[in-house]
Write a protein that holds these residues in place. Sequence first.
Motif, mmCIF file in Angstrom:
data_model
loop_
_atom_site.group_PDB
_atom_site.id
_atom_site.type_symbol
_atom_site.label_atom_id
_atom_site.label_comp_id
_atom_site.label_asym_id
_atom_site.label_seq_id
_atom_site.Cartn_x
_atom_site.Cartn_y
_atom_site.Cartn_z
ATOM 1 N N ALA A 233 0.835 -1.202 0.000
ATOM 2 C CA ALA A 233 0.000 0.000 0.000
ATOM 3 C C ALA A 233 0.872 1.255 0.000
ATOM 4 O O ALA A 233 2.068 1.206 0.290
ATOM 5 C CB ALA A 233 -0.917 0.009 1.226
ATOM 6 N N ARG A 234 0.252 2.392 -0.293
ATOM 7 C CA ARG A 234 0.954 3.670 -0.142
ATOM 8 C C ARG A 234 0.966 4.107 1.308
ATOM 9 O O ARG A 234 1.945 4.669 1.795
ATOM 10 C CB ARG A 234 0.273 4.747 -0.994
ATOM 11 C CG ARG A 234 0.403 4.538 -2.494
ATOM 12 C CD ARG A 234 -0.217 5.705 -3.257
ATOM 13 N NE ARG A 234 -0.189 5.473 -4.695
ATOM 14 C CZ ARG A 234 -0.701 6.311 -5.592
ATOM 15 N NH1 ARG A 234 -1.294 7.428 -5.192
ATOM 16 N NH2 ARG A 234 -0.644 6.028 -6.886
ATOM 17 N N HIS A 235 -0.157 3.895 1.978
ATOM 18 C CA HIS A 235 -0.289 4.252 3.391
ATOM 19 C C HIS A 235 -1.042 3.129 4.094
ATOM 20 O O HIS A 235 -1.947 2.524 3.515
ATOM 21 C CB HIS A 235 -1.077 5.553 3.577
ATOM 22 C CG HIS A 235 -0.600 6.708 2.769
ATOM 23 N ND1 HIS A 235 0.420 7.539 3.168
ATOM 24 C CD2 HIS A 235 -1.016 7.166 1.558
ATOM 25 C CE1 HIS A 235 0.619 8.455 2.249
ATOM 26 N NE2 HIS A 235 -0.235 8.262 1.263
ATOM 27 N N HIS A 391 -5.635 0.015 4.367
ATOM 28 C CA HIS A 391 -4.588 0.267 3.374
ATOM 29 C C HIS A 391 -5.126 1.257 2.345
ATOM 30 O O HIS A 391 -6.273 1.129 1.887
ATOM 31 C CB HIS A 391 -4.180 -1.024 2.676
ATOM 32 C CG HIS A 391 -3.701 -2.090 3.613
ATOM 33 N ND1 HIS A 391 -2.594 -1.940 4.413
ATOM 34 C CD2 HIS A 391 -4.182 -3.336 3.884
ATOM 35 C CE1 HIS A 391 -2.400 -3.044 5.122
ATOM 36 N NE2 HIS A 391 -3.359 -3.892 4.829
ATOM 37 N N VAL A 392 -4.306 2.218 1.967
ATOM 38 C CA VAL A 392 -4.744 3.299 1.091
ATOM 39 C C VAL A 392 -3.809 3.411 -0.108
ATOM 40 O O VAL A 392 -2.581 3.364 0.046
ATOM 41 C CB VAL A 392 -4.752 4.649 1.844
ATOM 42 C CG1 VAL A 392 -5.210 5.774 0.922
ATOM 43 C CG2 VAL A 392 -5.642 4.582 3.071
ATOM 44 N N GLN A 393 -4.416 3.567 -1.303
ATOM 45 C CA GLN A 393 -3.629 3.968 -2.468
ATOM 46 C C GLN A 393 -4.430 4.908 -3.376
ATOM 47 O O GLN A 393 -4.171 5.016 -4.566
ATOM 48 C CB GLN A 393 -3.103 2.766 -3.239
ATOM 49 C CG GLN A 393 -4.119 1.831 -3.834
ATOM 50 C CD GLN A 393 -3.447 0.680 -4.576
ATOM 51 O OE1 GLN A 393 -2.227 0.560 -4.609
ATOM 52 N NE2 GLN A 393 -4.255 -0.169 -5.182
ATOM 53 N N ASP A 394 -5.378 5.602 -2.795
ATOM 54 C CA ASP A 394 -6.165 6.600 -3.498
ATOM 55 C C ASP A 394 -5.238 7.727 -3.959
ATOM 56 O O ASP A 394 -4.588 8.376 -3.128
ATOM 57 C CB ASP A 394 -7.242 7.143 -2.559
ATOM 58 C CG ASP A 394 -8.148 8.175 -3.215
ATOM 59 O OD1 ASP A 394 -7.911 8.524 -4.389
ATOM 60 O OD2 ASP A 394 -9.087 8.646 -2.543
ATOM 61 N N PRO A 395 -5.154 8.008 -5.273
ATOM 62 C CA PRO A 395 -4.267 9.084 -5.736
ATOM 63 C C PRO A 395 -4.700 10.458 -5.255
ATOM 64 O O PRO A 395 -3.896 11.394 -5.248
ATOM 65 C CB PRO A 395 -4.344 8.974 -7.267
ATOM 66 C CG PRO A 395 -5.627 8.264 -7.549
ATOM 67 C CD PRO A 395 -5.845 7.330 -6.397
ATOM 68 N N ASP A 396 -5.965 10.597 -4.826
ATOM 69 C CA ASP A 396 -6.473 11.885 -4.325
ATOM 70 C C ASP A 396 -6.542 11.912 -2.805
ATOM 71 O O ASP A 396 -7.300 12.705 -2.227
ATOM 72 C CB ASP A 396 -7.869 12.145 -4.911
ATOM 73 C CG ASP A 396 -7.873 12.095 -6.428
ATOM 74 O OD1 ASP A 396 -6.975 12.705 -7.036
ATOM 75 O OD2 ASP A 396 -8.766 11.435 -7.009
#
Length: 667
Positions: A233-235, A391-396
């Motif tokens: 994930a990104r975060h 887990h987050v990978q939302d570009p916004d």
Amino acid sequence: MPDLGNLSERRQPLECRVALVSADRQLAGDWVDALNATAAQHENPFGLRFEATRPGAVEKLLREEDNLQALIVDGGSTPDQLAAAEELVDRLHGLRAQLNVFLVAQGSSADAQGCTISVSVRQRFDELFDRREGNFNQMFRLVQAFIARRASTPFADTLKEYVFSARDAWHTPGHSGGDSLRNSPWVGDFYRFMGEHVFNTDLSVSVQVLDSLLEPHSVIQEAQDLAAQTFGARHTFFLTNGTSTANKVVIQQILGGGGKIIVDQACHKSVHHAIVMNRCEPVYLKSVLHPEFGIYGPVKRADIEQALDEHGDARLLVITSCTYDGLRYDLKPIIDYAHERGVKVLVDEAWYAHGYFHPELRPTALECGADYVTQSTHKMLSAFSQASMIHVQDPDFDEFRFRENLNMHASTSPQYAMIASLDVARKQMAMEGYACLKRCLQMVETLRREVDATGVFRALTREDLIPEPLAGDNIRLDPTKVTVDISASGYSGKEMQIKLFDQYGIQVEKTTYNTVSVLVTLGSTESKLLRLIHAFKQLARHPRKRPQAGTARRLPEFTRLTCLPADAYFADTEELPLMDNGVTATKNLIGRTSADEIVPYPPGIPVLVPGQEISAQIVQFLQQLLQGQTATEIHGLIYRSDEPMLRVVKEDGEGGGKKSRKKSVSK
């Protein structure tokens, strides 16, 4: 980096194999000899051992060698060789994404020849080495440092150190490390039963060295960063309130204050709660029933796509994958379809936190492009109950707003043992997740074979569990959820559950009228497997003469929403009897608007949601459940003097109830 010396406390020495992948036999042999010689001369708590393998053999090595922890990939000295190395690394990442990977390249002269490393693949490598340098001390230390980083548990280690420092507690909680219970003649037995560390790890947010879960800056943030890296994930954010809270946080992030949400009617009740709390306008999608086994599966992909097409103002799609029974979507085309229409996607992976750690279980929701993924780390992995992750990978992604939304739902007094268990569960999957899941899948294979061999019980396959309407949707099965057809035994699912518990000391996960389901998790052992197989074999020897006569109860058709769920839930209401001689109750309830969510267990899917119009079919279905021979839990009913009641919205003229806004927003 963790204290490497602490690793000596382990009973068994660690062994970490590092493969140097090269088509150049001379280079590979020389480097492996030099690195092993270096390892012998230095502190080597992880037991690093280097070996050479050729590119054509490395995939087999990844599948078979559980102790493999890192790869050193030779990128050669020409552009073609480097491109082949990049392609190889991509394939290897698809097999075991957790391994540390290092690239041996030609360096600046290679760049001058046009032998450059692509940005996307560069991100796969932890570090770069020059083929001509030959500084094996540095190479050994860097490989060891990266493995040590992956094996660290920054929060759990800090918690342990603080406890062992034996500080006097003049702060919450009131038991003060268990001192209030330890010598009590009345409750000292509870202290001894639970053990001292349950209490001395239960600390206050006043202990600043342990960081803050709500505003992390040090060891908790470091642990979350490691989790994001481990799960892809990104975060990543830790929660101690379970995935129920995780779902509410994400929905509030996207739809706080209202908006349209497309959601499976069979989603977890936390999603329905979030719809009420945020005044969302839901578009409910119908799950598909498998009539033979009473199991509700995913939604048809065509229905999801149709809903996305018809509701261009929707802002969020919520999908559950995998389901309680292990059925999971082919997610990528669905997520891509939603993103093309500007819709964010939340995938509830409460039952699938283990999916990223074995190639047979991939791709996961994050790999398929989901913006948000919620996981119950405690369900299939080694964390404590209620310990979950987002887990987050939302570009916004707006991190500041997300933290505020999370803080609205999270406790300001989190359980530190839960946070530590998330840290440790992450470490286990990063270091031995592949090996653990390989063992689980071997146990699944044994269990299925032995159950089928009884001739009475049958372990259901993917083909068995997927109903005909989903046949073309590429639905997959998580094999760690084993559903057993018990029809030929003559017992109902509930009766079989009781027999397994009373006679063999075995507790199963769930039942339907003719199935029982068990989970094969990291905590499953060969002895437990032996006892379960023995129980099935013994029970198969004495089936009932008469077959059990259970049948699947098909849920009534969803009617329509007459108003927003929030309007119904918070409206002026009245309670009407559900039974009341049957006919009278039906007549009084038909056409009224439910103010509550009514959920029979099993299957755990709402028959009514707040704002839904009540039909004769729904009333009669609930009456049949209450009158049936097998007791069924029905959540949401109100009992007055043992009489089941439904809370409905008051109509105009009945005490000032608001007129319902007509909405037809269901599939």
